[in-house]
Design a protein around this motif. Structure first.
Motif, short mmCIF file in Angstrom:
data_model
loop_
_atom_site.label_atom_id
_atom_site.label_comp_id
_atom_site.label_asym_id
_atom_site.label_seq_id
_atom_site.Cartn_x
_atom_site.Cartn_y
_atom_site.Cartn_z
N ARG A 114 34.26 25.66 -1.11
CA ARG A 114 35.35 26.27 -0.37
C ARG A 114 35.82 25.34 0.76
O ARG A 114 37.02 25.18 0.98
CB ARG A 114 34.90 27.62 0.22
N LEU A 115 34.86 24.70 1.43
CA LEU A 115 35.21 23.76 2.49
C LEU A 115 35.98 22.58 1.92
O LEU A 115 36.97 22.12 2.52
CB LEU A 115 33.94 23.28 3.21
N THR A 116 35.57 22.10 0.76
CA THR A 116 36.26 20.98 0.11
C THR A 116 37.70 21.35 -0.22
O THR A 116 38.63 20.59 0.04
CB THR A 116 35.52 20.56 -1.17
N TRP A 117 37.89 22.53 -0.79
CA TRP A 117 39.24 22.96 -1.16
C TRP A 117 40.08 23.28 0.07
O TRP A 117 41.30 23.04 0.08
CB TRP A 117 39.19 24.19 -2.07
N ASP A 118 39.47 23.81 1.13
CA ASP A 118 40.23 24.15 2.33
C ASP A 118 40.66 22.90 3.11
O ASP A 118 41.68 22.94 3.81
CB ASP A 118 39.40 25.05 3.25
N THR A 119 39.92 21.83 3.01
CA THR A 119 40.26 20.62 3.77
C THR A 119 41.01 19.59 2.93
O THR A 119 41.26 18.48 3.39
CB THR A 119 38.99 19.97 4.35
N MET A 120 41.34 19.97 1.72
CA MET A 120 42.05 19.03 0.84
C MET A 120 43.49 18.83 1.34
O MET A 120 44.14 19.77 1.77
CB MET A 120 42.08 19.58 -0.60
#
Length: 125
Positions: A114-120
């Protein structure tokens, strides 16, 4: 460091010599902790205040949740009377499986994803 804390277990399991010497000490220490004398399992000792553990507890099956509650009730009763369970009612080492750890690891993986997708960031070509 994650919710489960630092662990040398993967390194120890990868070395046959190290595993041969550390395993008896680990079994001795688990017996010394005394949670099996109260009928508990290792994952019952997990700190519940963490949001990741709370979400993992919500993913347990109804049977696992009931068993966990029952173990806590028995352990509380033992603590109230300042006695351990009879030896035949102790949790056996072969029954002491990590039932909560896989759920916690899944929650941690989901948070990381989720963090990866949110900071993309999306860039135009």
């Amino acid at each position: 460091m994650n919710v489960l804390g630092p662990s040398l277990a993967p390194y120890i399991r990868s070395s046959r010599t190290l595993k041969k010497y550390v395993t008896p000490i680990a079994h001795w220490y688990a017996d010394l902790m005394g949670y099996r004398k109260m009928g508990l399992k290792y994952d019952d000792l997990q700190v519940e205040e963490s949001p990741q553990v709370q979400r993992a507890l919500g993913r347990l099956t109804p049977r696992e949740t009931y068993d966990r509650s029952y173990r806590f009730k028995i352990a509380s009763n033992c603590d109230l009377h300042h006695k351990s369970l009879p030896k035949e009612q102790w949790s056996k080492p072969e029954d002491d499986k990590r039932y909560l750890q896989p759920h916690i690891l899944n929650v941690l993986k989901e948070e990381e994803e989720r963090l990866t997708w949110d900071t993309m960031t999306v860039q135009r070509k």
